[in-house]
Design a protein around this motif. Structure first.
Motif, short mmCIF file in Angstrom:
data_model
loop_
_atom_site.label_atom_id
_atom_site.label_comp_id
_atom_site.label_asym_id
_atom_site.label_seq_id
_atom_site.Cartn_x
_atom_site.Cartn_y
_atom_site.Cartn_z
N MET A 1 0.84 -1.18 0.00
CA MET A 1 0.00 0.00 0.00
C MET A 1 0.88 1.24 0.00
N THR A 2 1.75 1.36 -0.96
CA THR A 2 2.55 2.57 -1.05
C THR A 2 2.40 3.17 -2.43
N SER A 3 2.47 4.47 -2.45
CA SER A 3 2.47 5.18 -3.71
C SER A 3 3.84 5.03 -4.33
N GLU A 4 3.96 5.35 -5.58
CA GLU A 4 5.26 5.24 -6.24
C GLU A 4 6.23 6.24 -5.64
N ALA A 5 7.49 5.85 -5.57
CA ALA A 5 8.54 6.70 -5.00
C ALA A 5 8.54 8.06 -5.69
N GLY A 6 8.66 9.10 -4.89
CA GLY A 6 8.72 10.44 -5.43
C GLY A 6 7.37 11.06 -5.73
N ARG A 7 6.29 10.31 -5.56
CA ARG A 7 4.95 10.83 -5.82
C ARG A 7 4.29 11.22 -4.50
N PRO A 8 3.52 12.29 -4.50
CA PRO A 8 2.85 12.70 -3.25
C PRO A 8 1.78 11.70 -2.83
N GLU A 9 1.56 11.66 -1.52
CA GLU A 9 0.47 10.89 -0.93
C GLU A 9 -0.35 11.81 -0.06
N LEU A 10 -1.64 11.56 0.00
CA LEU A 10 -2.53 12.30 0.87
C LEU A 10 -3.22 11.30 1.79
N TRP A 11 -2.93 11.41 3.08
CA TRP A 11 -3.56 10.58 4.09
C TRP A 11 -4.64 11.42 4.75
N MET A 12 -5.84 10.84 4.92
CA MET A 12 -6.97 11.57 5.46
C MET A 12 -7.55 10.83 6.66
N CYS A 13 -7.81 11.59 7.73
CA CYS A 13 -8.48 11.04 8.92
C CYS A 13 -9.75 11.85 9.17
#
Length: 193
Positions: A1-13
């Motif tokens: 469950m990881t985005s590609e290296a160097g790409r942004p991720e947005l985690w939401m709670c």
């Protein structure tokens, strides 16, 4: 469950339970505290997020989101007014069933909320959050609200606001958005683990 290296991720709670979220009442501008149960489950976010580093942590200015961020171990989260919940206007504190007595088939995604925000207005402000998260160049964590985070996910995925209706979001859950190559994708949704 990881985005590609160097790409942004947005985690939401999504924030923990409030009296009105528990009772199905639309809550935007009313600044309610978490219930005791809401506080307890919000504290579990700390261990669920442990070991993950974030380049930027944002929160809605509403008490329920800020308290959830604090209990999750992010008391220093930056307040971002664009993360507030959809403004329900005259429907503040009212349940969907109550609204549908006079407006059959009403949903916030498909019908107006008199005195509140339009879908276009909500989409425009959450587009700013998408731009901010992508511009941060890493992993961003946000604490917010049910409908607004559903719209945020739709806009991250470059879909219309309306598509947020297909993304159920429970209190005190974690969802993650990222990329597969150049395509924005959903990595995990509405998880308690």
């Amino acid at each position: 469950m990881t985005s590609e290296a160097g790409r942004p991720e947005l985690w939401m709670c999504r924030h923990g339970e409030t009296e009105w979220s528990r009772d199905g009442r639309h809550t935007s501008t009313t600044d309610l505290p978490l219930t005791e149960a809401g506080e307890q489950v919000a504290t579990t976010l700390a261990q669920r997020l442990a070991g993950t580093s974030f380049d930027l942590v944002l929160t809605s200015p509403r008490l329920r989101a800020r308290r959830t961020a604090e209990l999750a171990g992010f008391g220093d989260a930056v307040v971002d007014g664009d993360l507030v919940e959809w403004d329900y206007g005259d429907y503040e504190g009212v349940t969907t069933d109550e609204i549908r007595r006079t407006v059959p088939g009403w949903t916030v995604f498909t019908h107006p909320s008199p005195g509140g925000e339009t879908a276009e207005q909500v989409g425009a402000r959450l587009d700013r959050v998408v731009a901010r998260a992508r511009g941060a160049g890493g992993r961003v964590l946000v604490f917010g609200h049910g409908h607004a985070l559903r719209v945020l996910a739709a806009r991250w995925l470059e879909q219309p606001v309306l598509d947020g209706r297909n993304l159920r979001l429970d209190t005190a859950t974690i969802s993650t958005l990222g990329f597969e190559r150049e395509t924005p994708v959903l990595l995990r949704w509405n998880t308690e683990a």
